[in-house]
Design an enzyme around this catalytic site. Structure first.
Site, PDB file in Angstrom:
ATOM      1  N   VAL A 198       0.829  -1.204   0.000  1.00  0.00           N
ATOM      2  CA  VAL A 198       0.000   0.000   0.000  1.00  0.00           C
ATOM      3  C   VAL A 198       0.863   1.254   0.000  1.00  0.00           C
ATOM      4  CG1 VAL A 198      -1.808   1.250   1.238  1.00  0.00           C
ATOM      5  CG2 VAL A 198      -1.812  -1.257   1.203  1.00  0.00           C
ATOM      6  N   GLU A 199       1.956   1.225   0.750  1.00  0.00           N
ATOM      7  CA  GLU A 199       2.800   2.408   0.890  1.00  0.00           C
ATOM      8  C   GLU A 199       3.669   2.680  -0.338  1.00  0.00           C
ATOM      9  OE1 GLU A 199       2.907   4.664   3.098  1.00  0.00           O
ATOM     10  OE2 GLU A 199       1.922   3.889   4.884  1.00  0.00           O
ATOM     11  N   SER A 200       4.260   1.625  -0.892  1.00  0.00           N
ATOM     12  CA  SER A 200       5.270   1.833  -1.934  1.00  0.00           C
ATOM     13  C   SER A 200       5.216   0.852  -3.081  1.00  0.00           C
ATOM     14  CB  SER A 200       6.664   1.751  -1.299  1.00  0.00           C
ATOM     15  OG  SER A 200       6.909   0.424  -0.833  1.00  0.00           O
TER      16      SER A 200
END
Length: 307
Positions: free
Chosen positions: A182-184
């Site tokens: 989700v972040e990267s």
């Protein structure tokens, strides 16, 4: 992106019936986005290819500021520009870290577009109603459907087991390593316009708090160091909020933002304050939950809290 009719009808019923929420009264303590509202709308997509690295980065900054806005539905307006700028960022060596950041968030814009399609058309000769906010339950259901259409990230066969060992050693459920998707998008070089970096998008101040250096060598770009710091930060937040949804909201929006919303609205759960949080956070928590369910077959609320 096409949503099956049965799902659309079910979501429409949920959104426009019991679960439809009226205009959110956002806490005054939560910063409002301060941007040029006409900047992105005035862009000529045919001229994007002439922009230099600095201009491309400026557009990314505008996109990130919009993600901090109030209404999830408003993110739908960014879908076209988001998809148009991504290949340009990919094609610029210096801007590729921004491309990794944006790629992990394009589906926010896709989901927002699907949610907007469920809003009834305006009635002729009547003033438009105030913006509508979908509840956390509606957004959670939409992300569950969205993740059914998204493939497994590539080239992570050896990385995920390493990350799971790190999280487990820090006392954090191994399933939470999927925050990196989700972040990267599991890209350790990902960089946000605000300066968050690495697999788990740690801000410079957070990195310093967790004893990572950002100069002369940025330790956030090391996957193992980034993961260790992220696990420690999740454990720290778990000591402040005894609920994974609130912990993730604080990871994304900041501990103070979540705490102030809980206090102002006398709430105890994420669902009670979701529409009071930035639009990105309203999307982020349900997406993480859907990703963990999809990749591990585990419900987020069932994960054990660290002791």
């Amino acid at each position: 992106m096409v949503v099956p009719i049965a799902i659309m009808m079910n979501l429409r019923h949920l959104l426009l019936g019991v679960l439809l929420l009226t205009r959110a009264q956002v806490s005054a303590e939560i910063p409002e986005s301060r941007i040029d509202e006409t900047f992105l709308e005035g862009l000529d997509l045919s001229e994007l290819g002439t922009l230099d690295e600095k201009q491309l980065q400026d557009i990314c900054k505008q996109l990130q500021q919009r993600l901090q806005g109030e209404y999830v539905i408003d993110l739908a307006e960014l879908r076209t520009i988001g998809h148009a700028i991504l290949p340009l960022l990919d094609g610029n060596d210096e801007a590729q870290p921004y491309a990794a950041w944006l790629r992990a968030r394009l589906d926010y814009l896709d989901v927002a577009t699907e949610l907007r399609l469920m809003i009834p058309a305006p009635v002729p000769d009547q003033p438009p109603p105030p913006p509508l906010q979908p509840s956390a339950i509606v957004v959670r259901k939409m992300w569950t459907e969205q993740l059914q259409r998204e493939p497994m990230p590539t080239k992570i066969e050896t990385l995920v087991p390493r990350l799971k060992n790190i999280f487990t050693n820090e006392g954090i459920p191994a399933e939470l390593v999927w925050l990196a998707e989700v972040e990267s998008g599991f890209n350790s070089k990902a960089l946000s316009p605000s300066g968050a970096a690495g697999l788990y998008q740690l801000m410079p101040a957070t990195a310093k708090f967790l004893n990572l250096t950002t100069w002369p060598f940025d330790q956030r770009l090391n996957p193992e160091k980034n993961a260790t710091a992220a696990a420690k930060y999740l454990k720290y937040l778990a000591g402040k909020f005894s609920d994974w949804r609130l912990i993730l909201a604080a990871y994304n929006a900041g501990e103070g933002t979540v705490r102030r919303a809980l206090e102002k609205y006398r709430a105890k759960t994420f669902d009670e304050i979701a529409i009071r949080l930035p639009a990105e956070t309203q999307m982020y928590v349900p997406k993480v939950e859907a990703v963990i369910q999809r990749r591990e077959g585990v419900a987020l609320p069932d994960l054990k809290l660290p002791r």
